[in-house]
Design an enzyme around this catalytic site. Structure first.
Site, PDB file in Angstrom:
ATOM      1  CB  CYS A1135      -2.054  -9.185   2.140  1.00  9.65           C
ATOM      2  SG  CYS A1135      -1.556  -7.502   1.705  1.00  9.65           S
ATOM      3  CG  HIS A1260      -5.574  -9.539  -1.068  1.00  5.29           C
ATOM      4  ND1 HIS A1260      -5.864  -9.656   0.267  1.00  5.29           N
ATOM      5  CD2 HIS A1260      -4.689  -8.522  -1.161  1.00  5.29           C
ATOM      6  CE1 HIS A1260      -5.186  -8.743   0.953  1.00  5.29           C
ATOM      7  NE2 HIS A1260      -4.462  -8.040   0.105  1.00  5.29           N
ATOM      8  CD  GLU A1262      -8.193 -12.307   0.669  1.00  4.30           C
ATOM      9  OE1 GLU A1262      -7.821 -11.251   1.212  1.00  4.30           O
ATOM     10  OE2 GLU A1262      -7.430 -13.024  -0.030  1.00  4.30           O
TER      11      GLU A1262
END
Length: 1295
Positions: A1135, A1260, A1262
């Site tokens: 990002c 994303h 994570e």
């Protein structure tokens, strides 16, 4: 000296077309508009050629600069002189971090070039009014006029008010001049106090008193004595609220005495980095839960974006400033406004009653306000997971005759939950000599008098005072301050914070006296030590302004060096402005003028000011029976589905990040079709457990127009029926925030408020075992204005918004409205016991009626039994789906469940009474549950055991297909395709998106909703999700070090560290300030990850300021170049980290073909759960995953891939450097919105280098490495989601 530098185009083509259309609608002959950014650099010394080139490169971001000389009349829109924009603060930070110390300040304007026919002066004023927000901006007519932005004025001294000479009249005059909103008895009090002191008051002292003692801050009405109908009442409103705590204190750790309430949480592994080593690890300890809900109504009516943004920001600060420092976690937001009247989509119940000139329309509020609230939460890094939206504006019959009731003064609700350490729940002691600190940005001449202004009915104060009371937001600054607070509480016993408050209404004039007084001390302050960027401000302006993103703290003198170190690392500004004294006295010295603007005993300011008495009369509501003529069920369905309160809320949901933290277990979007119908919001308590926290909202304000107490009871009941959908256990675990909005002084409303508070505080909550440990009141919910020759008033209904919070036993057991089509039964639990009241319902509203009898809590014991029964069924895994009955009634409940399940409904309402309209549209409390057909008998038995046998009705089943059919006794009551209903329900959000965003994108999304063949999100994996490819390497005991890199404003680093930690890495916290100062280097790291967020608030292009701070610092540049050239290293950019690393192409081998990432096609921040495909590429992180299609969290505003030309794109593709692409639900690569949320060509959303060692991606992984943090997932997934494979691949690659 000022330098002017041209910037990139400021408006996309569709934004220009919208502007032109508005001018044409206003009959203004404007033919063409061109707009570009212009940068103004205030320099303290000339720049040499190299430095000038560096500044030019720094200010080159976004689309390519125009080469042509613009045509037309120049209108230059800049921030108001005397203010410093958040853009300026962050851009100046970047310049300084890149070594350009000659730059005092950078500021940015937009140069509009208008080509038009002959316009009168009045028409030019119309044009300028369209182009700027008068609350925040000004218009110049020449570029050089921007010199005024940097003008410095001489300090002005304090002003004295001649009370001793002129007597009481001097105070009356000051009250009007300064907009103090002082009552008569307060003027008497001040006259007496200063006469006894034998001196004249200074303006700053009166202002400080007014803010500290405003209704907004002191809650005088809630603490007042009450006489109703001539009878003295035994308790104040506040005492009745406190009664809930006295009755049920269970699980409450802090109530009524801090910035937020605290209840017991769960013992989990809190994950954070060690102060000394920077190494992240889990820390087993209780994560207690704090809760707070604020309103920010007045500023939102005046200027919606900053009003809503600072409302959210203030509430976040309340959470962070709880105890000795806490961690905000997840947010909620709500809006009540008058009718929208969307142009071209006006509804039959929407009449235009006019409005005051100085407040904006409901449509403006709902266009700009939600964006402001979402933008603040997004940039701060807090997911916004819950909310409500109501419109109401109608002429109703009352004892006052016909009157206008609605929300011209809106409700803007901002709330949330956070976590706090057990040892930090209670504030510490302030020692004499403790340093008194302001943490955060500088004082600015904004937000003056917000406390007093919000305590007045809109229309009572002067327009200039309204103007002055609006605040500005800088969430990235607040994030830096929160990082300091986090470092402090993470130190445990060594936490340097003794005492902390946020700076809100009244600025330092309220916060500092409150800080020292609460700590049992006085304070001695130096005015000129307060950070200020505007030297011409008066003492009053410095002390009383409401500049945001500030906290006041007491820090022990010997802990100041540690605190200084933490602030410098996080680049959080702070100032020591005083110290605590033994004497309970407040003194403020002004070094510049060597005088004392404030010299007061604290008890004059905060002592026993006159207590209010409310002597009021009861007026019973006057309703009329609902007129049914002309109402058909088919017409009623369409109207109700168009009512914004009922209609789809996607336009309010996808603008807000709902995945940051990696701890979101239940957001608003439900199921494979991502329909915004969740009952409640749920977060995990940590990154390693299934304990969690839940939030839900209840409010039924229109009912108060018929029955004050019923409206309050229903708000509690609805919050309960919403939050019951997750596994909580004992009802005493649920704690409530009560936010009360009323037009105090309006005939009947005060007595109604007392009745409502009593119903909840003395009766319902104690009977249920519920506690209200926190709340807020706003008592001036009325607007007045002149419409032609007529005086008009718009008075809001008495409005109670209940927010429920609870600890969750297991977040995996949260039931959604998503229906299954397996053999099933739908059961309605009707807590209305057949009353089926239609008063003050959505149905009544869409036919411009109120009705007479509203819904109510019919049986408190059954409401408690309902909650207990649902909890039992959740624990027994007996529920397939659950949805409460609320606005729109049973019809809407069933429709929303069908939308979530993408299925049909075969319903039978024969047992719900002969009045079919009432059966379908009443809004009595209750819920529809879906159970397996085989479980129906057992479920009904559980319900009967809880006293609900007479409330349970079998109402049919969910079926495959598209038909939504309701019958009774074999007769069709209503039949329509589910797709048609879905489209009706979506039309409001579609129209709002068309107005606000790129209309082409809005059209594409709306069209997608009409596709019944859409299979929804689905998963196709080319690998075994349960295989841990890192396990053999973890077993060796070696843990390679990964640098978890962040810059100021980055907010996704903790979940990123946790994902690498789980894969066998030692995750180390590395701030850019560590690298720039030489405290840390990259030579010891095997891997580097640049994390997501808003570095520098995305100023100078997303990730570009961060990249340039690397490129323009020789030592750090060399360090990164060395790392990227070193074999056996890996790097990941996600990002904001992806955007940043795409700008480091000159340092990264094999990245020459990488694209730039620019503004999304929608021109909007997009938070989506999107399907992507792993493509064949060299990426080492994606090895073994090629061909997989799986959903992933997306949250960005600038994620669209931009290439130079078609040849560049072809080369990127042919080299095989594309690593991920967006695909639609049919598995096809897509550029269509919203499956492709940013419009990237060929769906590209990740690229890698030729070696595969460096991979950058916009989504994303994570945030979804745990299954539980996916918005939707197949039921057979275990603890790890498929994206965990990326991190394990990293560990495997390093051997």
């Amino acid at each position: 000296m000022m330098e002017i530098l041209r910037g990139s185009p400021a408006l996309s083509a569709f934004r220009i077309n919208k502007l032109l259309a508005r001018f044409q609608a206003a009959r203004l002959p404007v033919h063409n508009i061109y707009a570009e950014y212009v940068h103004f650099a205030d320099l303290n010394a000339p720049l040499n050629d190299d430095e000038h080139a560096q500044l030019e490169r720094l200010l080159k971001y976004g689309p390519a600069l125009a080469s042509h000389a613009p045509q037309g009349k120049l209108l230059l829109v800049t921030p108001r002189p005397g203010t410093i924009s958040p853009w300026s603060s962050k851009a100046t930070d970047i310049a300084h971090n890149c070594g350009l110390q000659q730059v005092n300040r950078l500021e940015r304007g937009v140069a509009y070039y208008i080509e038009a026919g002959t316009l009168t002066n009045e028409q030019w004023q119309q044009v300028t009014a369209e182009l700027h927000d008068r609350m925040m901006e000004t218009v110049f007519f020449a570029l050089d006029d921007a010199e005024q932005l940097f003008a410095h004025h001489q300090p002005t001294p304090v002003t004295s008010v001649d009370l001793l000479g002129q007597g009481r009249q001097a105070l009356i005059d000051a009250n009007l001049r300064l907009g103090l909103a002082l009552a008569e008895d307060e003027i008497d009090y001040l006259q007496d106090a200063f006469t006894k002191l034998g001196r004249n008051p200074n303006d700053i002292e009166l202002y400080m008193f007014a803010q500290a003692n405003s209704e907004h801050c002191r809650h005088k009405i809630f603490n007042a004595d009450w006489i109703i109908d001539g009878e003295q009442q035994p308790k104040s409103l506040f005492k009745m609220i406190k009664n809930t705590f006295e009755t049920t204190p269970d699980h409450v750790l802090s109530a009524y005495k801090d910035n937020a309430a605290v209840m017991e949480g769960s013992e989990v592994g809190r994950y954070f980095a060690d102060h000394e080593t920077g190494r992240y690890d889990f820390h087993q300890e209780p994560a207690h839960i704090l809760m707070k809900v604020e309103t920010h109504n007045h500023p939102t009516a005046i200027s919606p974006w900053p009003g809503a943004a600072t409302g959210s920001g203030g509430e976040i600060r309340d959470e962070g400033a709880t105890g000795r420092g806490a961690k905000p976690k997840a947010g909620l937001v709500g809006f009540s406004v008058s009718n929208l009247r969307i142009p071209g989509f006006e509804q039959p119940w929407e009449e235009d009653f006019g409005k005051p000139e100085r407040i904006v329309t409901a449509l403006d509020i709902m266009t700009e306000g939600p964006l402001g609230g979402a933008a603040f939460n997004n940039e701060f890094g807090r997911p916004a997971l819950n909310g409500y939206f109501r419109t109401y504006e109608e002429k109703v019959n009352s004892h006052n005759g016909e009157e206008l009731r609605g929300y011209h003064k809106p409700i803007m609700l901002a709330g949330g939950i956070g976590n706090i350490r057990a040892d930090h729940v209670q504030k510490g002691e302030i020692n004499v000599g403790a340093k008194l600190v302001v943490l955060g940005g500088p004082a600015m001449n904004i937000g003056l008098g917000g406390g007093a202004a919000s305590s007045m009915a809109s229309g009572q104060s002067d327009a200039d005072l309204d103007f002055a009371s609006v605040q500005r937001d800088n969430p990235e600054m607040e994030r830096r301050c929160q990082e300091v607070i986090d470092r402090c509480w993470q130190l445990g016993d060594a936490n340097p914070i003794l005492f902390i408050h946020d700076v809100g209404a009244g600025g330092l004039s309220n916060a500092m006296p409150e800080l020292v007084s609460d700590g049992g001390r006085g304070g001695k302050f130096e005015l000129r030590d307060i950070l200020s960027d505007e030297p011409g401000m008066s003492p009053l302006e410095i002390w009383c302004n409401e500049s945001q993103e500030r906290y006041v703290l007491a820090v022990a003198a010997d802990q100041l060096p540690l605190f200084d170190e933490l602030c410098k690392r996080e680049r959080a500004p702070y100032a020591v402005i005083g110290e605590a004294t033994e004497e309970l006295h407040l003194s403020l010295h002004d070094r510049h003028f060597d005088n004392q603007p404030i010299d007061l005993p604290l008890d004059v300011l905060l002592g026993k000011t006159p207590k209010m008495t409310r002597d009021v009369q009861t007026l019973k509501a006057k309703g009329d029976a609902l007129v049914r003529e002309g109402i058909t069920i088919a017409d009623a369905v369409k109207r109700v589905l168009h009512l914004p309160t009922v209609a789809e809320k996607t336009f309010l949901v996808t603008i807000g990040d709902r995945s940051v933290t990696g701890m979101v277990a239940r957001d608003q979007m439900v199921g494979p079709w991502q329909v915004p119908v969740a009952n409640c919001a749920v977060t995990t308590a940590s990154l390693d457990s299934y304990y969690g926290e839940a939030m839900a909202i209840g409010e039924r304000a229109p009912v108060a127009l018929l029955d004050f107490a019923a409206s309050a009871r229903l708000a509690v009941g609805e919050a309960l029926t919403n939050i019951a959908a997750t596994q909580i256990g004992d009802i005493k675990r649920i704690k409530l925030s009560a936010n009360w909005m009323a037009a105090a002084g309006h005939p009947g409303e005060d007595a109604g408020l007392y009745e409502a508070v009593k119903a909840v505080g003395e009766e319902l909550c104690p009977a249920l075992g519920l506690t209200i440990p926190v709340g807020k009141d706003s008592m001036s919910m009325k607007t007045r204005w002149q419409e032609g020759n007529e005086e008009r008033e718009m008075t809001s209904p008495l409005s109670l918004v209940i927010s429920a919070f609870a600890r969750v036993e297991d977040v995996r057991h949260t039931i959604t409205p998503q229906l299954s089509t397996e053999d099933n039964a739908l059961l309605l639990i009707d807590l209305g016991k057949g009353n089926n009241a239609l008063g003050a319902t959505a149905l009544a509203q869409v036919y411009r009626q109120l009705g007479d009898k509203p819904a109510d809590v019919r049986d408190v014991a059954q409401l408690k039994g309902f909650y207990d029964a649902i909890q039992a069924l959740v624990a027994q895994r007996k529920l397939l789906a659950y949805h409460d009955r609320s606005d729109g009634g049973l019809l809407v409940t069933l429709a929303e469940m069908a939308f979530a399940g993408h299925c049909g409904i075969d319903a039978d309402i024969a047992t719900l009474g002969d009045d079919r309209l009432a059966a379908l549209f009443n809004e009595e409390l209750g819920a529809v549950i879906q159970v397996r057909a085989a479980d129906r008998e057992a479920v009904e038995s559980v319900l009967a055991q809880h006293g609900l046998a007479d409330c349970v009705h079998y109402v049919g089943q969910a079926v495959s297909g598209d038909r939504f059919v309701i019958t009774a006794n074999g007769q069709t009551v209503f039949s329509e395709s589910r797709t048609t209903l879905r489209v009706w329900w979506a039309e409001t959000t579609w129209q709002m998106q068309r107005l606000r965003d790129n209309p082409e994108c809005a059209d594409q999304e709306h069209q997608a909703k009409s596709n019944d063949a859409d299979p929804g999100l689905n998963v196709k994996l080319s690998f075994d999700i349960n295989e841990d490819v890192a396990a053999p390497y973890i077993a060796t005991g070696a843990r390679p070090k990964v640098a978890v890199l962040r810059e100021q404003g980055v907010n996704s680093h903790v979940e990123m560290a946790a994902a690498f930690h789980r894969a066998g890495f030692d995750a180390i916290d590395v701030h850019m300030s560590d690298l720039l100062a030489g405290r840390t280097g990259l030579e010891d790291f095997h891997a580097l990850v640049a994390c997501g967020g808003f570095s520098y608030g995305d100023v100078l292009g997303a990730g570009e300021g961060w990249a340039k701070s690397i490129l323009f610092n020789d030592r750090v540049r060399d360090e990164f170049a060395t790392f990227f050239h070193r074999p056996q290293t890996l790097a990941l950019g996600v990002c904001n980290g992806c955007q940043m690393m795409s700008n480091l192409r000159e340092l990264i081998p094999g990245s020459e073909l990488w694209p730039r990432f620019v503004r999304n096609t929608s021109d909007r921040f997009e938070a989506r759960f999107s399907l992507v495909e792993v493509t064949q590429s060299p990426s080492l992180l994606l090895q073994g995953m090629v061909g997989s299609q799986m959903p992933i969290a997306v949250s960005h505003g600038e994620g669209r891939v931009e290439v130079r030309d078609a040849a560049h794109l072809a080369a990127l593709e042919s080299k095989g450097l594309v690593a991920l692409r967006y695909v639609d639900n049919f598995g096809k690569v897509t550029e269509t919105y919203p499956a492709n949320p940013n419009g990237s060509p060929n769906g590209i959303t990740a690229v890698t280098t030729e070696s595969g060692r460096v991979t950058i991606m916009m989504p994303h992984p994570e945030r979804v490495f745990r299954t539980v943090s996916n918005s939707w997932h197949p039921e057979n997934w275990g603890e790890d989601g498929p994206w965990m494979r990326i991190f394990r691949n990293a560990r495997k690659q390093l051997g």
